[in-house]
Design a protein around this motif. Structure first.
Motif, PDB file in Angstrom:
ATOM      1  N   GLN A 195       7.155   7.845   2.848  1.00  0.00           N
ATOM      2  CA  GLN A 195       5.793   7.322   2.812  1.00  0.00           C
ATOM      3  C   GLN A 195       5.803   5.944   2.144  1.00  0.00           C
ATOM      4  OE1 GLN A 195       3.078   9.484   0.409  1.00  0.00           O
ATOM      5  NE2 GLN A 195       1.371   8.200   1.020  1.00  0.00           N
TER       6      GLN A 195
ATOM      7  N   ARG B  80       7.038   3.064   4.359  1.00  0.00           N
ATOM      8  CA  ARG B  80       6.279   2.651   5.549  1.00  0.00           C
ATOM      9  C   ARG B  80       6.314   1.144   5.754  1.00  0.00           C
ATOM     10  NH1 ARG B  80       0.467   4.305   5.050  1.00  0.00           N
ATOM     11  NH2 ARG B  80       1.212   4.369   2.923  1.00  0.00           N
TER      12      ARG B  80
ATOM     13  N   ARG C 260       4.977  -2.208   7.406  1.00  0.00           N
ATOM     14  CA  ARG C 260       3.645  -2.581   7.887  1.00  0.00           C
ATOM     15  C   ARG C 260       3.757  -3.776   8.821  1.00  0.00           C
ATOM     16  NH1 ARG C 260      -0.794  -0.654   5.002  1.00  0.00           N
ATOM     17  NH2 ARG C 260      -0.217   0.917   3.467  1.00  0.00           N
TER      18      ARG C 260
ATOM     19  N   LYS D 157      -4.236   5.123  -4.286  1.00  0.00           N
ATOM     20  CA  LYS D 157      -3.495   5.053  -3.023  1.00  0.00           C
ATOM     21  C   LYS D 157      -4.462   5.322  -1.856  1.00  0.00           C
ATOM     22  CE  LYS D 157       0.163   4.367  -0.921  1.00  0.00           C
ATOM     23  NZ  LYS D 157       0.851   3.092  -0.963  1.00  0.00           N
ATOM     24  N   ARG D 158      -5.347   6.316  -2.058  1.00  0.00           N
ATOM     25  CA  ARG D 158      -6.323   6.671  -1.025  1.00  0.00           C
ATOM     26  C   ARG D 158      -7.272   5.488  -0.768  1.00  0.00           C
ATOM     27  NH1 ARG D 158     -11.691   8.493  -0.985  1.00  0.00           N
ATOM     28  NH2 ARG D 158     -11.826   8.528  -3.247  1.00  0.00           N
TER      29      ARG D 158
ATOM     30  N   GLN E 147      -6.775   2.374  -1.323  1.00  0.00           N
ATOM     31  CA  GLN E 147      -6.074   1.249  -0.712  1.00  0.00           C
ATOM     32  C   GLN E 147      -5.914   1.478   0.787  1.00  0.00           C
ATOM     33  OE1 GLN E 147      -2.374   0.775   0.122  1.00  0.00           O
ATOM     34  NE2 GLN E 147      -2.839  -1.364   0.606  1.00  0.00           N
ATOM     35  N   THR E 148      -5.570   2.724   1.162  1.00  0.00           N
ATOM     36  CA  THR E 148      -5.405   3.041   2.575  1.00  0.00           C
ATOM     37  C   THR E 148      -6.743   2.942   3.303  1.00  0.00           C
ATOM     38  OG1 THR E 148      -3.809   4.629   1.747  1.00  0.00           O
ATOM     39  CG2 THR E 148      -4.244   4.689   4.098  1.00  0.00           C
ATOM     40  N   GLU E 149      -7.819   3.468   2.655  1.00  0.00           N
ATOM     41  CA  GLU E 149      -9.136   3.478   3.304  1.00  0.00           C
ATOM     42  C   GLU E 149      -9.709   2.080   3.485  1.00  0.00           C
ATOM     43  OE1 GLU E 149     -12.031   6.082   1.537  1.00  0.00           O
ATOM     44  OE2 GLU E 149     -10.681   7.803   1.716  1.00  0.00           O
TER      45      GLU E 149
ATOM     46  N   GLY F 293      -7.928  -0.866   3.238  1.00  0.00           N
ATOM     47  CA  GLY F 293      -6.994  -1.805   3.853  1.00  0.00           C
ATOM     48  C   GLY F 293      -6.845  -3.102   3.083  1.00  0.00           C
TER      49      GLY F 293
ATOM     50  N   ASP G  63       4.166   0.032  -1.816  1.00  0.00           N
ATOM     51  CA  ASP G  63       4.885  -0.285  -0.591  1.00  0.00           C
ATOM     52  C   ASP G  63       6.098  -1.127  -0.961  1.00  0.00           C
ATOM     53  OD1 ASP G  63       3.102   0.960   1.210  1.00  0.00           O
ATOM     54  OD2 ASP G  63       1.712  -0.699   0.926  1.00  0.00           O
TER      55      ASP G  63
END
Lengths: 375, 267
Positions: free
Chosen positions: A13, A16, A18, A204-205, A207-209, A211, A229
């Motif tokens: 994970q 990843r 990008r 982390k959530r 940041q992903t949501e 972007g 990352d």
């Protein structure tokens, strides 16, 4: 210390790539120097640091206190101006732009919530200052409150909140104006362990949501490994290494990076460019591009394998001590040239040590696990 | 047995001393208030209860005139000195330590250290020169003098408040797109407000009861309440003075209580 048993999925994970995202860098520092003081007394908090932070990535600046990581963050935020060098945001030179003109927001270590304002007013502050319409401010504040799950506390004063809640308000406040880059200055250091773990997942959530590019400053290597990352390891005002958590852990460039991230062993060796010779004449192939001469080899304790006898083709060592650590058994070993190393072996069912102190054993290393350090 | 720690409260005679101190502090004031209700002409011989002196003071045009002037001067002096003190406090705390910082502090607090009579005499001479040169008269001179000596009293609580304030808050405001002016208007000033109010009230009270500087800087017919009372004492002492003093005391108590309640809520 990083548990050797960390599931591979977690690493993946972190790994990843990008590549699908735009290739322009979100933030770039070019030869940034920041000196405090004058003349001979000047201290270089940042000494010629260049780094490229990609769009949408979770980038961590990791290092001990006083390494310059917070100074670099403050240069990006605009709280300090570099002595020399350039800071770019989205390819634009922002080196001397004041903080209120930069589409960059910060989550402060002390949170710095406004004590005279409510939670909702705190979150809406940035938008209000930008002169956004009332309706838009209200809609965004509501959305942010939902994002950090603080809807019920909207009209509270910030002093009535717990540490974790204050942390969420600080996050929501910094995210509300939808910055291009979010800077986080050791935001979890004031929280207890359980809350910290929770907030790591939360960050982390978020940041992903959203972007949004996150630049996270910490001195906690485990935090850096599990969330990022990519990591930039800093020491003494210099960037020591930049890479994915896996690269940083398995391929440290120098002694500082190797010892700051996790536990490791250092062994002197001689190299002829293709073969490394360790204590007692033990030989192994050298990684490509290894220079000739005296070098330092590093191997993680969990990559050290032990056999009950010093067979030919192994590195002979004497067991000096055994420490039972639950999941693992930790062996302290003494090599022929006096070097002390550690081996970390997963405990068996009984928890009994397979090898005893005083015993002579044969040491081997997992192929490819040995790293030759630059210094 | 636990070791006893040193405590002033446990010294012999502590309670007695404390009582004596409180009597010394409050007996004169209590006497003053009590005799303001005296029916007789004397400030020392009790002649029964009466509101007469309050009525007399209330209907005395000279007292009314002096009171209005006192309040006008005190309000103006408080506003001017607080504004100046706020700027001085911001200027001396919102920056890195600089050379001569202590010197600046001493300069700002000068009126606390220079004997009041010296300031009074020097102002008298200076104002005399200005008046002669410009021909301008008026209450402005007294207001100016009061504003000047009130500055350190306003400055101290404001500076204390600023020093206790987290400077990161201003950095955070700048980070959230606030211009320097917006930062001051929306963050620094609201947080500073209790200190500013405290400073203004202190300045107001200090101005209200000043005698020495007022006496030296006022022109004829510019009596404030304290200078009027001083003038009265030279002629004839009646409980009217007690009544005026008691009202002044009441006003001060009301102000201080209001201030206490106000700041407590803000914290």
């Amino acid at each position: 210390m990083l548990r050797p048993g960390l599931p591979a999925a977690q690493y993946d994970q972190n790994q990843r790539e990008r590549v699908t995202l735009s290739q322009t860098n979100a933030v770039e520092a070019r030869n940034a120097v920041k000196a405090f003081g004058q003349g001979d007394n000047a201290v270089r908090a940042l000494n010629d640091v260049s780094v490229e932070i990609r769009k949408g990535e979770f980038f961590t600046l990791l290092g001990p206190s006083g390494c310059g990581k917070t100074t670099l963050l403050r240069l990006i935020a605009g709280f300090e101006m570099p002595t020399s060098g350039t800071i770019l945001l989205d390819g634009q030179d922002i080196t001397y732009l004041p903080p209120n003109k930069r589409p960059v927001n910060t989550v402060f270590q002390s949170y710095a919530l406004f004590p005279h304002l409510t939670v909702a007013q705190n979150i809406g502050f940035g938008l209000e200052m930008q002169g956004r319409p009332r309706a838009e401010v209200k809609a965004t504040v509501d959305r942010m409150l939902a994002l950090v799950k603080l809807e019920e506390l909207a009209s509270r004063k910030t002093s009535q909140l717990s540490g974790g809640q204050q942390q969420r308000v600080a996050l929501a406040r910094a995210l509300a104006p939808a910055p291009k880059v979010l800077l986080l200055d050791e935001p979890l250091s004031a929280l207890d362990l359980k809350l910290r773990r929770e907030m790591q997942g939360e960050l982390k959530r978020l940041q992903t949501e959203t972007g949004i590019t996150f630049i996270f400053v910490t001195h906690d290597q485990e935090e850096a490994l599990t969330m990022s990352d990519r990591i930039g390891v800093m020491s003494a005002g210099k960037l020591q290494q930049v890479g994915t958590p896996r690269e940083i852990y398995t391929r440290p460039l120098n002694r500082f990076v190797a010892s700051f991230i996790g536990e490791t062993n250092f062994m002197p060796a001689t190299s002829d460019g293709t073969t490394l010779t360790l204590a007692g004449g033990y030989q192994m192939p050298a990684p490509v591009l290894t220079k000739s001469g005296t070098v330092t080899v590093t191997v993680r304790p969990e990559q050290v394998k032990l056999s009950p006898t010093a067979e030919p083709g192994t590195l002979p060592a004497t067991v000096r001590g055994v420490v039972y650590m639950g999941t693992d058994m930790n062996y302290q070993l003494h090599l022929a040239d006096g070097t002390e190393i550690e081996a970390c072996v997963v405990s068996d069912v009984t928890g009994e040590a397979a090898l005893q102190a005083g015993q002579t054993v044969g040491v081997t290393f997992t192929p490819g696990s040995a790293q030759v350090l630059e210094d | 047995m636990a070791t006893k720690t040193f405590s002033v409260a446990k010294l012999p005679g502590f309670t007695t001393t404390a009582i004596i101190v409180f009597i010394a502090l409050y007996l004169p004031i209590l006497t003053l208030v009590a005799y303001s209700f005296n029916a007789s002409q004397s400030v020392a011989v009790w002649g029964g209860f009466s509101w007469d002196w309050y009525v007399k003071a209330w209907n005395n045009d000279a007292v009314k005139d002096a009171t209005v002037r006192s309040l006008l001067i005190a309000v103006c002096a408080a506003v001017i000195s607080t504004a100046v003190a706020t700027m001085a406090a911001l200027g001396t705390t919102r920056r890195k330590a600089f050379k001569g910082q202590t010197f600046i502090y001493v300069m700002i607090n000068q009126p606390l250290m220079v004997p009041e009579i010296v300031t009074a005499v020097s102002l008298l001479i200076l104002f005399g020169m200005v008046k002669q040169a410009t021909g301008i008269q008026g209450i402005g001179y007294v207001i100016f003098a009061h504003a000047a000596f009130c500055i350190p009293f306003a400055y101290l609580p404001i500076r204390a408040r600023l020093e206790g304030m987290d400077m990161t808050l201003e950095t955070a405001a700048a980070d959230l797109y606030a211009t320097p002016w917006q930062t001051f208007r929306h963050v620094t000033l609201p947080i500073l407000l209790p200190g500013v109010i405290a400073g203004a009230m202190l300045a107001f009270v200090i101005s209200l009861d000043d005698v020495v500087i007022t006496e030296f800087t006022k022109s004829g017919g510019q009596d404030t309440l304290p200078t009027y009372m001083l003038g009265q004492m030279r002629r004839q002492l009646t409980p009217e003075i007690n009544a005026i003093s008691s009202m002044l005391l009441a006003l001060t108590i009301v102000l201080l209580t209001a201030f206490f309640l106000l700041t407590r809520k803000n914290d």
